[in-house]
Design an enzyme around this catalytic site. Structure first.
Site, PDB file in Angstrom:
ATOM      1  CG  HIS A  99      -1.920   1.561  -9.555  1.00 27.12           C
ATOM      2  ND1 HIS A  99      -1.427   1.322 -10.824  1.00 27.12           N
ATOM      3  CD2 HIS A  99      -1.282   2.674  -9.101  1.00 27.12           C
ATOM      4  CE1 HIS A  99      -0.526   2.246 -11.122  1.00 27.12           C
ATOM      5  NE2 HIS A  99      -0.413   3.068 -10.098  1.00 27.12           N
ATOM      6  CD  GLU A 108       1.376  16.598   4.848  1.00 28.46           C
ATOM      7  OE1 GLU A 108       2.611  16.538   4.791  1.00 28.46           O
ATOM      8  OE2 GLU A 108       0.761  16.976   5.863  1.00 28.46           O
ATOM      9  CB  SER A 109      -4.131  12.575   4.014  1.00 27.45           C
ATOM     10  OG  SER A 109      -3.744  12.918   5.329  1.00 27.45           O
ATOM     11  CG  ASN A 137      -8.717   1.327  -2.916  1.00 24.03           C
ATOM     12  OD1 ASN A 137      -9.742   0.843  -2.453  1.00 24.03           O
ATOM     13  ND2 ASN A 137      -8.258   2.510  -2.536  1.00 24.03           N
ATOM     14  CE1 TYR A 138     -10.741  -5.735  -5.878  1.00 23.51           C
ATOM     15  CE2 TYR A 138      -8.530  -6.006  -5.014  1.00 23.51           C
ATOM     16  CZ  TYR A 138      -9.441  -6.149  -6.039  1.00 23.51           C
ATOM     17  OH  TYR A 138      -9.035  -6.680  -7.243  1.00 23.51           O
ATOM     18  NE  ARG A 139     -13.782   2.410  -3.723  1.00 20.98           N
ATOM     19  CZ  ARG A 139     -13.071   2.341  -4.826  1.00 20.98           C
ATOM     20  NH1 ARG A 139     -11.809   1.957  -4.783  1.00 20.98           N
ATOM     21  NH2 ARG A 139     -13.593   2.668  -5.993  1.00 20.98           N
ATOM     22  CB  ALA A 180     -10.290  17.612   2.104  1.00 23.24           C
ATOM     23  NE  ARG A 181      -7.045  13.144   7.253  1.00 22.57           N
ATOM     24  CZ  ARG A 181      -6.634  11.967   7.723  1.00 22.57           C
ATOM     25  NH1 ARG A 181      -5.787  11.926   8.734  1.00 22.57           N
ATOM     26  NH2 ARG A 181      -7.054  10.835   7.181  1.00 22.57           N
TER      27      ARG A 181
END
Length: 213
Positions: free
Chosen positions: A19, A175-176, A21-23, A172-173
């Site tokens: 996993h 499903e996404s 994730n860089y943001r 909010a979405r």
């Protein structure tokens, strides 16, 4: 690499899941801009190969040390303490690095550090794929993989701040957000591995994190 080969790799429980994730966040309020970086990389094996984990952590430490020798121990501890399935008393995996609200020493230097971490993802993980992609496994190992993926679902839906924030955000979405969950997972009531088994070997590390480098 063919689609069939990729499918085999993704299903093979001898290959860990990675996993990362860089943001970057930037907020402007009353003419003032605030910015920060966050994210990390962590490893979720189904069967413990200590050489793999040491190589993984060593690669991350090398990337961190180029910028600040204190980053790896601090962010490794942060990762160990964040990715916890609290109601199970176990970690999601064997850790890595994780950080948030990074806004020092400067925007340029912080960005250079995050780039270094992102560039470390492939060399930290691809050797494991090559090492284990042809390892054999059976129904027992596949069932264990699905159970561990169930733990990932539990962490994401019960404990992960980002997922919870998204789910409770108006309009909010959904499903996404749920697309981040594994395609296949499984649960067995009050399941625990046989003492002394390979599965039990992993559980001991998930309950008590180790120093790998």
């Amino acid at each position: 690499m063919t689609t069939a080969n990729l499918s085999h790799i993704f299903r093979n429980p001898m290959i860990p899941t990675l996993h990362f994730n860089y943001r970057y966040f930037e907020v402007e309020q009353e003419g003032e801009t605030q910015w920060w970086f966050g994210g990390g990389t962590d490893l979720t094996p189904y069967y413990l190969d200590e050489e793999d984990v040491k190589q993984f952590h060593g690669t991350l430490k090398k990337a961190c040390d180029k910028h600040n020798p204190q980053h790896y121990p601090d962010f490794k501890k942060w990762c160990d303490n964040y990715f916890v399935v609290h109601h199970r008393g176990e970690r999601r995996g064997v850790g890595g690095i994780f950080f948030d609200d990074l806004d020092t020493p400067s925007q340029e230097e912080a960005f250079a550090f995050v780039q270094e971490c992102a560039n470390a993802v492939i060399p930290s993980y691809v050797p494991m794929i090559k090492k284990h992609m042809n390892d054999g496994y059976g129904l027992k190992e596949r069932e264990w993989q699905l159970l561990r993926r169930g733990r990932y679902v539990e962490f994401n839906l019960v404990h992960d701040r980002g997922t919870k924030f998204g789910l409770f955000t108006p309009q909010a979405r959904i499903e996404s957000i749920l697309m981040s969950l594994p395609l296949s997972a499984k649960w067995r009531y009050k399941h625990s591995p046989v003492e002394g088994s390979k599965e039990d070997e992993l559980m001991k590390v998930l309950k008590t994190p180790k120093e790998w480098v």
